[in-house]
Motif scaffolding. Structure first.
Motif, PDB file in Angstrom:
ATOM      1  N   PHE A   1      11.235  14.509  -2.210  1.00 62.53           N
ATOM      2  CA  PHE A   1      11.077  13.673  -1.019  1.00 62.53           C
ATOM      3  C   PHE A   1      10.458  12.326  -1.383  1.00 62.53           C
ATOM      4  O   PHE A   1      10.902  11.277  -0.921  1.00 62.53           O
ATOM      5  CB  PHE A   1      10.208  14.378   0.031  1.00 62.53           C
ATOM      6  CG  PHE A   1      10.075  13.602   1.309  1.00 62.53           C
ATOM      7  CD1 PHE A   1      11.087  13.594   2.247  1.00 62.53           C
ATOM      8  CD2 PHE A   1       8.928  12.861   1.560  1.00 62.53           C
ATOM      9  CE1 PHE A   1      10.974  12.864   3.425  1.00 62.53           C
ATOM     10  CE2 PHE A   1       8.803  12.126   2.744  1.00 62.53           C
ATOM     11  CZ  PHE A   1       9.830  12.141   3.668  1.00 62.53           C
ATOM     12  N   ILE A   2       9.446  12.342  -2.228  1.00 65.05           N
ATOM     13  CA  ILE A   2       8.699  11.118  -2.530  1.00 65.05           C
ATOM     14  C   ILE A   2       9.527  10.109  -3.317  1.00 65.05           C
ATOM     15  O   ILE A   2       9.495   8.916  -3.011  1.00 65.05           O
ATOM     16  CB  ILE A   2       7.389  11.448  -3.280  1.00 65.05           C
ATOM     17  CG1 ILE A   2       6.429  12.155  -2.329  1.00 65.05           C
ATOM     18  CG2 ILE A   2       6.736  10.195  -3.831  1.00 65.05           C
ATOM     19  CD1 ILE A   2       5.160  12.655  -2.995  1.00 65.05           C
ATOM     20  N   LEU A   3      10.253  10.551  -4.325  1.00 70.92           N
ATOM     21  CA  LEU A   3      10.999   9.600  -5.156  1.00 70.92           C
ATOM     22  C   LEU A   3      12.054   8.824  -4.359  1.00 70.92           C
ATOM     23  O   LEU A   3      12.069   7.587  -4.414  1.00 70.92           O
ATOM     24  CB  LEU A   3      11.608  10.298  -6.372  1.00 70.92           C
ATOM     25  CG  LEU A   3      12.314   9.371  -7.356  1.00 70.92           C
ATOM     26  CD1 LEU A   3      11.379   8.282  -7.881  1.00 70.92           C
ATOM     27  CD2 LEU A   3      12.881  10.187  -8.515  1.00 70.92           C
ATOM     28  N   PRO A   4      12.925   9.490  -3.590  1.00 69.79           N
ATOM     29  CA  PRO A   4      13.860   8.704  -2.770  1.00 69.79           C
ATOM     30  C   PRO A   4      13.144   7.840  -1.725  1.00 69.79           C
ATOM     31  O   PRO A   4      13.592   6.740  -1.414  1.00 69.79           O
ATOM     32  CB  PRO A   4      14.737   9.750  -2.088  1.00 69.79           C
ATOM     33  CG  PRO A   4      14.550  10.997  -2.852  1.00 69.79           C
ATOM     34  CD  PRO A   4      13.208  10.920  -3.499  1.00 69.79           C
TER      35      PRO A   4
ATOM     36  N   PRO B   1       0.816  -1.224   0.000  1.00 68.91           N
ATOM     37  CA  PRO B   1       0.000   0.000   0.000  1.00 68.91           C
ATOM     38  C   PRO B   1       0.848   1.271   0.000  1.00 68.91           C
ATOM     39  O   PRO B   1       0.494   2.250  -0.665  1.00 68.91           O
ATOM     40  CB  PRO B   1      -0.818  -0.104   1.292  1.00 68.91           C
ATOM     41  CG  PRO B   1      -0.746  -1.518   1.707  1.00 68.91           C
ATOM     42  CD  PRO B   1       0.521  -2.075   1.149  1.00 68.91           C
ATOM     43  N   ALA B   2       1.951   1.260   0.715  1.00 68.21           N
ATOM     44  CA  ALA B   2       2.832   2.434   0.754  1.00 68.21           C
ATOM     45  C   ALA B   2       3.393   2.721  -0.633  1.00 68.21           C
ATOM     46  O   ALA B   2       3.406   3.879  -1.085  1.00 68.21           O
ATOM     47  CB  ALA B   2       3.965   2.211   1.754  1.00 68.21           C
ATOM     48  N   ILE B   3       3.831   1.699  -1.323  1.00 69.04           N
ATOM     49  CA  ILE B   3       4.402   1.864  -2.661  1.00 69.04           C
ATOM     50  C   ILE B   3       3.332   2.365  -3.635  1.00 69.04           C
ATOM     51  O   ILE B   3       3.584   3.277  -4.429  1.00 69.04           O
ATOM     52  CB  ILE B   3       5.044   0.543  -3.144  1.00 69.04           C
ATOM     53  CG1 ILE B   3       6.289   0.238  -2.293  1.00 69.04           C
ATOM     54  CG2 ILE B   3       5.395   0.603  -4.627  1.00 69.04           C
ATOM     55  CD1 ILE B   3       6.858  -1.160  -2.494  1.00 69.04           C
ATOM     56  N   ILE B   4       2.134   1.820  -3.555  1.00 69.59           N
ATOM     57  CA  ILE B   4       1.038   2.274  -4.420  1.00 69.59           C
ATOM     58  C   ILE B   4       0.733   3.751  -4.153  1.00 69.59           C
ATOM     59  O   ILE B   4       0.592   4.544  -5.085  1.00 69.59           O
ATOM     60  CB  ILE B   4      -0.219   1.396  -4.225  1.00 69.59           C
ATOM     61  CG1 ILE B   4       0.035  -0.011  -4.764  1.00 69.59           C
ATOM     62  CG2 ILE B   4      -1.436   2.031  -4.909  1.00 69.59           C
ATOM     63  CD1 ILE B   4      -1.018  -1.030  -4.364  1.00 69.59           C
ATOM     64  N   GLY B   5       0.639   4.130  -2.882  1.00 68.97           N
ATOM     65  CA  GLY B   5       0.382   5.529  -2.539  1.00 68.97           C
ATOM     66  C   GLY B   5       1.470   6.458  -3.045  1.00 68.97           C
ATOM     67  O   GLY B   5       1.178   7.537  -3.579  1.00 68.97           O
ATOM     68  N   LEU B   6       2.721   6.051  -2.910  1.00 68.15           N
ATOM     69  CA  LEU B   6       3.831   6.875  -3.382  1.00 68.15           C
ATOM     70  C   LEU B   6       3.804   7.031  -4.905  1.00 68.15           C
ATOM     71  O   LEU B   6       4.077   8.109  -5.430  1.00 68.15           O
ATOM     72  CB  LEU B   6       5.167   6.291  -2.913  1.00 68.15           C
ATOM     73  CG  LEU B   6       5.411   6.388  -1.403  1.00 68.15           C
ATOM     74  CD1 LEU B   6       6.573   5.495  -0.987  1.00 68.15           C
ATOM     75  CD2 LEU B   6       5.642   7.828  -0.978  1.00 68.15           C
TER      76      LEU B   6
ATOM     77  N   ILE C   1      12.028   4.657  -3.387  1.00 70.21           N
ATOM     78  CA  ILE C   1      13.163   3.746  -3.556  1.00 70.21           C
ATOM     79  C   ILE C   1      13.525   3.103  -2.219  1.00 70.21           C
ATOM     80  O   ILE C   1      13.723   1.885  -2.135  1.00 70.21           O
ATOM     81  CB  ILE C   1      14.371   4.500  -4.155  1.00 70.21           C
ATOM     82  CG1 ILE C   1      14.034   4.944  -5.583  1.00 70.21           C
ATOM     83  CG2 ILE C   1      15.628   3.632  -4.127  1.00 70.21           C
ATOM     84  CD1 ILE C   1      14.993   5.969  -6.154  1.00 70.21           C
ATOM     85  N   TYR C   2      13.594   3.904  -1.164  1.00 64.89           N
ATOM     86  CA  TYR C   2      13.961   3.399   0.156  1.00 64.89           C
ATOM     87  C   TYR C   2      12.937   2.388   0.680  1.00 64.89           C
ATOM     88  O   TYR C   2      13.312   1.348   1.214  1.00 64.89           O
ATOM     89  CB  TYR C   2      14.112   4.568   1.134  1.00 64.89           C
ATOM     90  CG  TYR C   2      14.520   4.154   2.525  1.00 64.89           C
ATOM     91  CD1 TYR C   2      15.719   3.491   2.746  1.00 64.89           C
ATOM     92  CD2 TYR C   2      13.707   4.442   3.618  1.00 64.89           C
ATOM     93  CE1 TYR C   2      16.101   3.121   4.037  1.00 64.89           C
ATOM     94  CE2 TYR C   2      14.087   4.074   4.901  1.00 64.89           C
ATOM     95  CZ  TYR C   2      15.286   3.393   5.092  1.00 64.89           C
ATOM     96  OH  TYR C   2      15.651   3.036   6.355  1.00 64.89           O
TER      97      TYR C   2
ATOM     98  N   VAL D   1      16.184  -4.362   2.044  1.00 61.27           N
ATOM     99  CA  VAL D   1      17.471  -4.454   2.755  1.00 61.27           C
ATOM    100  C   VAL D   1      17.311  -5.068   4.129  1.00 61.27           C
ATOM    101  O   VAL D   1      18.290  -5.500   4.729  1.00 61.27           O
ATOM    102  CB  VAL D   1      18.170  -3.068   2.858  1.00 61.27           C
ATOM    103  CG1 VAL D   1      18.561  -2.551   1.503  1.00 61.27           C
ATOM    104  CG2 VAL D   1      17.305  -2.098   3.613  1.00 61.27           C
ATOM    105  N   GLU D   2      16.100  -5.067   4.639  1.00 60.63           N
ATOM    106  CA  GLU D   2      15.894  -5.623   5.971  1.00 60.63           C
ATOM    107  C   GLU D   2      15.842  -7.151   5.894  1.00 60.63           C
ATOM    108  O   GLU D   2      15.468  -7.723   4.884  1.00 60.63           O
ATOM    109  CB  GLU D   2      14.614  -5.059   6.616  1.00 60.63           C
ATOM    110  CG  GLU D   2      13.346  -5.324   5.858  1.00 60.63           C
ATOM    111  CD  GLU D   2      13.093  -4.344   4.712  1.00 60.63           C
ATOM    112  OE1 GLU D   2      12.308  -4.719   3.831  1.00 60.63           O
ATOM    113  OE2 GLU D   2      13.667  -3.257   4.672  1.00 60.63           O
TER     114      GLU D   2
END
Length: 169
Positions: free
Chosen positions: A155-158, A111-116, A161-162, A167-168
């Protein structure tokens, strides 16, 4: 006492950064709904291209219909509501899956990726590409959102990616 691992800090930072952008979304939605007239005036002036240089050369691009101005503004507000809901759901999922397996935490990012992505659609494609390149928004001294949206995209683009990178562990 438990030792705080780098993996836990990374997970916490991803969830917390999503919380930050959720707060941004809520404030933007609030502003656009409670101060509709002011924000509508900005959008209307951008679409009608009344304050851009070389008006005559590009007037065929202008949208002068107030009905279309309202509809486009409501499309913007709708996208803001949608991306903010995805931000908030994504934030909850990330916090909820903080102690889950790496795969479950990674899946909780959806959901976070879709929102971004929706936010990038609005601020990069909508304002930076269409607003600046089609409606010459950057040429207007009074009605340009160019710098404001660039800061948001920066802010949104990095962040996208993050959040997306796995990485976790």
């Amino acid at each position: 006492m438990n030792q705080l691992t780098t993996n836990q800090v990374i997970r916490f930072s991803k969830a917390t950064l999503m919380l930050f952008i959720s707060i941004f979304g809520l404030l933007v939605m609030y502003s656009n709904v409670t101060d509709y007239a002011t924000n509508y005036e900005n959008i209307s002036n951008i679409l009608s291209m009344e304050t851009t240089d070389d008006d005559e050369k590009y007037t065929y691009r202008a949208i002068t219909s107030q009905i279309l101005h309202h509809r486009i503004y409501w499309l913007i507000i709708t996208l803001e509501v949608i991306y903010t809901l995805f931000f908030m759901i994504g934030t909850c999922y990330l916090y909820k899956n903080m102690s889950s397996s790496a795969e479950e935490f990674h899946e909780a990012k959806k959901p976070a990726i879709i929102g971004l992505l929706i936010a990038l659609l609005l601020y990069y494609v909508g304002f930076q590409v269409i607003g600046v390149e089609w409606f010459n928004m950057d040429q207007s001294q009074a009605w340009s959102y160019k710098d404001w949206t660039r800061h948001i995209v920066d802010f949104i683009l990095p962040l996208l990616i993050y959040i997306a990178i796995k990485v976790e562990h």
